[in-house]
Design a protein around this motif. Structure first.
Motif, PDB file in Angstrom:
ATOM      1  N   GLN A 307       0.840  -1.363   0.134  1.00  0.00           N
ATOM      2  CA  GLN A 307       0.106  -0.145   0.229  1.00  0.00           C
ATOM      3  C   GLN A 307       0.704   1.513  -0.141  1.00  0.00           C
ATOM      4  OE1 GLN A 307      -2.484  -0.622   3.606  1.00  0.00           O
ATOM      5  NE2 GLN A 307      -4.144  -1.532   2.229  1.00  0.00           N
ATOM      6  N   SER A 308       1.765   1.199   0.656  1.00  0.00           N
ATOM      7  CA  SER A 308       2.959   2.297   0.709  1.00  0.00           C
ATOM      8  C   SER A 308       3.584   2.555  -0.753  1.00  0.00           C
ATOM      9  CB  SER A 308       3.811   2.197   1.748  1.00  0.00           C
ATOM     10  OG  SER A 308       3.473   2.059   3.143  1.00  0.00           O
ATOM     11  N   VAL A 309       4.090   1.498  -1.277  1.00  0.00           N
ATOM     12  CA  VAL A 309       4.735   1.450  -2.648  1.00  0.00           C
ATOM     13  C   VAL A 309       4.163   0.693  -3.542  1.00  0.00           C
ATOM     14  CG1 VAL A 309       6.939   1.661  -3.792  1.00  0.00           C
ATOM     15  CG2 VAL A 309       6.837   2.186  -1.191  1.00  0.00           C
ATOM     16  N   VAL A 310       2.867   1.033  -4.391  1.00  0.00           N
ATOM     17  CA  VAL A 310       1.919   0.019  -4.986  1.00  0.00           C
ATOM     18  C   VAL A 310       2.928  -0.403  -6.261  1.00  0.00           C
ATOM     19  CG1 VAL A 310       0.249   0.240  -6.444  1.00  0.00           C
ATOM     20  CG2 VAL A 310       0.115   1.411  -4.324  1.00  0.00           C
ATOM     21  N   ILE A 311       3.836   0.328  -6.523  1.00  0.00           N
ATOM     22  CA  ILE A 311       4.595  -0.143  -7.899  1.00  0.00           C
ATOM     23  C   ILE A 311       5.417  -1.461  -7.516  1.00  0.00           C
ATOM     24  CG2 ILE A 311       6.882   1.067  -7.140  1.00  0.00           C
ATOM     25  CD1 ILE A 311       7.110   1.677 -10.317  1.00  0.00           C
ATOM     26  N   LEU A 312       5.642  -1.809  -6.254  1.00  0.00           N
ATOM     27  CA  LEU A 312       6.311  -3.100  -5.980  1.00  0.00           C
ATOM     28  C   LEU A 312       5.697  -4.295  -6.435  1.00  0.00           C
ATOM     29  CD1 LEU A 312       7.337  -2.374  -2.078  1.00  0.00           C
ATOM     30  CD2 LEU A 312       8.827  -2.287  -4.159  1.00  0.00           C
ATOM     31  N   THR A 313       4.286  -3.944  -6.547  1.00  0.00           N
ATOM     32  CA  THR A 313       3.500  -5.144  -7.153  1.00  0.00           C
ATOM     33  C   THR A 313       3.498  -5.621  -8.254  1.00  0.00           C
ATOM     34  OG1 THR A 313       1.575  -4.035  -5.712  1.00  0.00           O
ATOM     35  CG2 THR A 313       0.928  -5.919  -7.210  1.00  0.00           C
ATOM     36  N   ALA A 314       4.084  -4.621  -9.322  1.00  0.00           N
ATOM     37  CA  ALA A 314       4.329  -4.865 -10.737  1.00  0.00           C
ATOM     38  C   ALA A 314       5.398  -5.893 -10.831  1.00  0.00           C
ATOM     39  CB  ALA A 314       4.597  -3.585 -11.535  1.00  0.00           C
ATOM     40  N   PHE A 315       6.482  -6.032  -9.894  1.00  0.00           N
ATOM     41  CA  PHE A 315       7.693  -6.879  -9.944  1.00  0.00           C
ATOM     42  C   PHE A 315       7.408  -8.211  -9.611  1.00  0.00           C
ATOM     43  CE2 PHE A 315       9.158  -2.444 -10.331  1.00  0.00           C
ATOM     44  CZ  PHE A 315       9.394  -2.320 -11.566  1.00  0.00           C
ATOM     45  N   ILE A 316       6.460  -8.618  -8.719  1.00  0.00           N
ATOM     46  CA  ILE A 316       6.088  -9.887  -8.203  1.00  0.00           C
ATOM     47  C   ILE A 316       6.192 -10.919  -9.353  1.00  0.00           C
ATOM     48  CG2 ILE A 316       4.566 -11.227  -6.875  1.00  0.00           C
ATOM     49  CD1 ILE A 316       3.782  -8.735  -5.287  1.00  0.00           C
ATOM     50  N   PRO A 317       5.389 -10.807 -10.235  1.00  0.00           N
ATOM     51  CA  PRO A 317       5.425 -12.115 -11.239  1.00  0.00           C
ATOM     52  C   PRO A 317       6.782 -12.207 -11.822  1.00  0.00           C
ATOM     53  CG  PRO A 317       3.524 -10.514 -11.513  1.00  0.00           C
ATOM     54  CD  PRO A 317       4.621  -9.750 -10.674  1.00  0.00           C
ATOM     55  N   MET A 318       7.754 -11.003 -12.290  1.00  0.00           N
ATOM     56  CA  MET A 318       8.969 -11.447 -12.684  1.00  0.00           C
ATOM     57  C   MET A 318       9.645 -11.995 -11.722  1.00  0.00           C
ATOM     58  SD  MET A 318      12.046  -9.808 -12.530  1.00  0.00           S
ATOM     59  CE  MET A 318      12.067  -8.270 -11.894  1.00  0.00           C
ATOM     60  N   LEU A 319       9.867 -11.652 -10.489  1.00  0.00           N
ATOM     61  CA  LEU A 319      10.717 -12.269  -9.474  1.00  0.00           C
ATOM     62  C   LEU A 319      10.157 -13.892  -9.306  1.00  0.00           C
ATOM     63  CD1 LEU A 319      10.526  -9.479  -6.699  1.00  0.00           C
ATOM     64  CD2 LEU A 319      12.567 -10.045  -8.095  1.00  0.00           C
ATOM     65  N   MET A 320       9.004 -14.180  -9.214  1.00  0.00           N
ATOM     66  CA  MET A 320       8.444 -15.407  -8.954  1.00  0.00           C
ATOM     67  C   MET A 320       8.746 -16.198 -10.100  1.00  0.00           C
ATOM     68  SD  MET A 320       4.930 -14.542  -6.896  1.00  0.00           S
ATOM     69  CE  MET A 320       4.333 -16.313  -6.817  1.00  0.00           C
ATOM     70  N   ASP A 321       8.443 -15.850 -11.237  1.00  0.00           N
ATOM     71  CA  ASP A 321       8.747 -16.519 -12.526  1.00  0.00           C
ATOM     72  C   ASP A 321      10.017 -16.766 -12.505  1.00  0.00           C
ATOM     73  OD1 ASP A 321       6.210 -16.578 -13.015  1.00  0.00           O
ATOM     74  OD2 ASP A 321       6.289 -15.183 -14.646  1.00  0.00           O
ATOM     75  N   THR A 322      11.199 -15.832 -12.430  1.00  0.00           N
ATOM     76  CA  THR A 322      12.661 -16.070 -12.736  1.00  0.00           C
ATOM     77  C   THR A 322      13.083 -17.107 -11.533  1.00  0.00           C
ATOM     78  OG1 THR A 322      12.827 -13.724 -13.243  1.00  0.00           O
ATOM     79  CG2 THR A 322      14.811 -15.116 -12.744  1.00  0.00           C
TER      80      THR A 322
END
Length: 447
Positions: A307-322
């Motif tokens: 909630q504090s830094v919403v942009i962090l959400t955008a990188f979750i799929p990339m981290l998990m897939d990698t």
């Protein structure tokens, strides 16, 4: 094959059976079997009955189980008796293992008391053991025979054996003493004794050894046949390379299915029912779906960070897939090396050290390239970019080590290493990478 099949079908349709027979008897046995399997049942049985008896037995060996069952159900007792007499013993055992009870009864009716005793002995060996694979179609020699006597023995008893290229030397109590090749027998002085030219340092397997271990022996020693002995080292049979090729194919298929989170099945894909396929896949999918709830719980726990830094959400799929992909790479290499006998349990620290060095190189390279991409192209603030790339580095390192260790733990626990493949590794890595991600973000972003 398609053109030949059309031509044969046309000849059958026009009732030109003499021409059909004249054409198919010149085919390879494998091709005749493929042709028969593409015919309607009535036509298939008609074509099968046209074959000369010896050729019919060879073709029968290459038919799938369904067609074998239909053929046996359709031919008369005299034809069954001839077929059973001509089949190699291990092929007959394979047939009996796959057939329903009524067909087995029909086959056993044509075997004598001694054969039935041997059949029952073979059928009682554990499934996938050396005993269940072996055949009794081999030539054994006594060590005190002369070379001349040995060659005469081979001529007399080797006619219907599965192989005579390697002969097995035994003593009076049938204990395996050594092996001797037909080539060496032919080229040696006829007055020498077999024990003088036999090879004593030989590879053999026990009746209760797993078929995967047997396959490893074949690969290690480049064998075309291996002797099978009991606990007292008495020779009970041999396993030939054609049977072990089937085992390797079966084991590889099983590993692929387990690595894809499916229950193994020996049936061909197109022959397997929809409900069976669904059942084989459903259990693991349910397990993985439930395990994925841990990932959801971790995201909920760090909801304040998102909630504090919403942009962090955008990188979750990339981290998990990698992370999942990195772990799968290591797991695939380690599982294959274990299967080939290149890695033993004692090598665990060597594997960890190697994967650690590889993961540091790969993790740093990916993190550096990713930093340039999201910082310069996507214009993401440097502290967020740094948090993502630090997480990416540690995720890759963790994933590769986990991917290497889990299959080795499975092997140590006497489980199939393939069950520790990509789906399970991905679940573990996803959960840990999220914890690392949100923990790093809290520190760097002062949340």
């Amino acid at each position: 094959m398609k053109e030949e099949l059309i031509e044969i079908l046309e000849l059958i349709k026009n009732k030109k059976f003499t021409e059909v027979r004249g054409k198919i008897i010149n085919f390879n046995s494998v091709h005749i079997a493929e042709l028969i399997e593409n015919l309607e049942l009535a036509e298939a049985i008609l074509v099968f009955r046209m074959l000369p008896k010896d050729l019919a037995v060879d073709v029968f060996n290459y038919l799938n189980n369904d067609f074998q069952e239909k053929i046996i159900s359709s031919i008369n007792d005299k034809e069954i008796k001839y077929m059973i007499e001509q089949l190699y013993f291990d092929d007959m055992i394979d047939l009996l293992e796959e057939m329903p009870a009524n067909i087995v009864k029909k086959i056993l009716k044509h075997s004598n008391v001694e054969q039935r005793k041997l059949i029952n002995q073979f059928l009682n060996y554990p499934e996938y053991s050396a005993g269940s694979l072996m055949t009794i179609e081999y030539v054994d020699l006594k060590k005190n025979m002369t070379i001349k006597e040995a060659l005469e023995h081979i001529k007399e008893y080797g006619v219907n054996k599965q192989t005579i290229y390697t002969c097995y030397v035994i003593d009076e109590k049938r204990k395996l003493e050594g092996i001797v090749s037909l080539r060496k027998l032919i080229l040696s002085d006829y007055n020498l004794k077999v024990e003088e030219i036999m090879k004593k340092d030989i590879a053999y397997v026990n009746t209760y050894q797993d078929q995967e271990e047997v396959a490893a022996v074949f690969k290690k020693y480049d064998l075309i046949a291996v002797p099978v002995v009991d606990k007292e080292r008495r020779l009970t049979g041999i396993i030939t390379v054609d049977d072990i090729v089937d085992v390797i194919d079966q084991e590889n298929t099983e590993d692929f299915q387990k690595m894809a989170a499916m229950a193994p099945s020996e049936e061909k894909y197109l022959d397997t029912g929809v409900w069976t396929l669904a059942k084989n896949r459903l259990m693991w999918l349910v397990i993985l779906m439930i395990s994925a709830t841990f990932t959801g719980n971790i995201i909920k726990r760090f909801e304040d960070v998102l909630q504090s830094v919403v942009i962090l959400t955008a990188f979750i799929p990339m981290l998990m897939d990698t992370g999942g992909n990195a772990g799968s790479q290591s797991a695939t290499l380690v599982i294959r090396s274990i299967a080939l006998g290149e890695i033993k349990g004692k090598d665990v620290f060597k594997v960890i050290w190697k994967e650690l060095r590889v993961s540091v190189i790969v993790g740093f390279s990916l993190a550096f390239l990713n930093y340039l991409r999201i910082r310069l192209v996507e214009k993401v603030p440097y502290n967020v970019s740094l948090a993502v790339c630090i997480t990416l580095f540690f995720t890759v390192v963790l994933a590769k080590i986990v991917g290497a260790i889990l299959p080795m733990i499975a092997k140590k626990l006497k489980l199939d290493p393939a069950i520790m493949a990509s789906p399970l590794i991905t679940t573990v890595v996803d959960a840990t990478s999220l914890i690392i991600y949100f923990s790093v973000a809290r520190v760097l972003l002062n949340i």
